[in-house]
Design a protein around this motif. Structure first.
Motif, short mmCIF file in Angstrom:
data_model
loop_
_atom_site.label_atom_id
_atom_site.label_comp_id
_atom_site.label_asym_id
_atom_site.label_seq_id
_atom_site.Cartn_x
_atom_site.Cartn_y
_atom_site.Cartn_z
N LYS A 46 0.83 -1.20 0.00
CA LYS A 46 0.00 0.00 0.00
C LYS A 46 0.87 1.25 0.00
O LYS A 46 2.09 1.20 0.13
N ASP A 47 0.21 2.40 -0.13
CA ASP A 47 0.98 3.65 -0.17
C ASP A 47 1.68 3.85 1.19
O ASP A 47 1.19 3.45 2.23
N THR A 73 0.05 5.37 4.40
CA THR A 73 -0.89 4.45 5.04
C THR A 73 -0.16 3.39 5.85
O THR A 73 -0.51 3.10 7.00
N VAL A 74 0.88 2.83 5.26
CA VAL A 74 1.64 1.79 5.97
C VAL A 74 2.27 2.37 7.24
O VAL A 74 2.24 1.74 8.30
N LYS A 114 1.25 4.75 9.11
CA LYS A 114 0.24 4.92 10.17
C LYS A 114 -0.22 3.57 10.70
O LYS A 114 -0.36 3.38 11.91
N GLU A 115 -0.46 2.63 9.80
CA GLU A 115 -1.04 1.36 10.22
C GLU A 115 -0.03 0.46 10.93
O GLU A 115 -0.43 -0.50 11.58
N THR A 166 8.25 -0.21 1.22
CA THR A 166 6.82 -0.16 0.94
C THR A 166 6.56 -0.08 -0.57
O THR A 166 7.47 0.16 -1.35
N GLU A 167 5.29 -0.26 -0.93
CA GLU A 167 4.81 -0.16 -2.31
C GLU A 167 5.47 -1.22 -3.20
O GLU A 167 6.02 -2.19 -2.70
N VAL A 226 -6.96 5.99 14.09
CA VAL A 226 -7.04 4.94 13.07
C VAL A 226 -7.53 3.65 13.73
O VAL A 226 -7.11 3.34 14.84
#
Length: 220
Positions: free
Chosen positions: A26-27, A30-31, A33-34, A103-104, A220
């Motif tokens: 994922k972008d 987002t990663v 934060k998650e 990421t990505e 979140v």
DNA sequence: CGGGAGATGGGCT
DNA sequence: GCCCATCTCCCGA
């Protein structure tokens, strides 16, 4: 996907659910934060050590002048250009290592820096690696401190997550996380972007004046 | 407590 | 030769 071996040895509350590789596709924002609230587990010879991720920073490939992958591919940053879910470790200031998760998808050159964790298991092993540290709050509250406590060095650069040495798992019980967003730490170029994330009021977050310069807060 | 200096060596121009 | 996604110690308040 539950790893019963980890669950038995670590005793993290709830079931151990290993994050699938797609999580890291994922972008990057987002990663970043998650990842907060997830547990990072490292397998040692005869035991596991683990911590809850409490602080991250996003580095966004060729859109981000602070990113190691901003200019071009080099021997150091080449792992950042691979598919998400790989470990990117770099050496900094002549003494220290920092641990990132790519990421990505392949070619993006993006990653999330793990800046702090809350020690969860294996505290004695972390203290043994950092005998000079007095407070448990100072064991892993910085990107290089965390690497020292966890014994992370360049040997792990380029390895896949969830493939033997490192695991990232979540607690399936729906946990809401209060996230504070600030600028990133220690940069010149790209310092103004709001790409640093940490869990609000968590005492294991790195100490910095920017903790008070809050750009926004989200749940979140 | 908050701020600043120094250590230290690999990466890249 | 300069830069660097840091840490620790030491200083003054």
């Amino acid at each position: 996907m539950v790893n019963r071996e980890l669950r038995a040895k670590e005793g993290v509350p709830g079931k151990y659910e290993i994050l699938p590789r797609e999580f890291f596709f994922k972008d990057t924002m987002t990663v970043a934060k998650e990842l907060l609230g997830k547990y990072l587990i490292k397998k040692e010879k005869n035991y596991y050590i683990s911590g809850r991720i409490v602080e991250t920073e996003a580095y966004l490939g060729d859109n981000d002048p602070a990113c190691h992958a901003y200019r071009s591919i080099t021997p150091r940053n080449s792992v950042m250009f691979e598919d998400g879910g790989k470990i990117y470790v770099y050496f900094i200031y002549g003494n220290y290592y920092c641990f990132n998760i790519v990421t990505e998808r392949k070619g993006s050159g993006s990653a999330v820096l793990i800046r702090a964790v809350e020690p969860y298991s294996g505290l004695n092993y972390m203290k043994k690696r950092r005998p000079e540290v007095r407070s448990v709050y100072d064991l892993t509250n910085g990107p290089a401190k965390f690497c020292l406590a966890f014994g992370i060095d360049r040997r792990y650069n380029g390895m896949k997550l969830n493939n033997g040495n490192f695991f990232i798992v979540k607690n399936p019980s729906a946990e809401r996380i209060n996230i504070v967003i600030t600028r990133r730490i220690g940069l010149k170029e790209g310092a103004d972007y709001p790409y640093r994330f940490f869990i609000k009021n968590n005492p294991f977050v790195s100490n910095h004046r920017l903790n008070k310069e809050i750009i926004s807060e989200i749940i979140v």
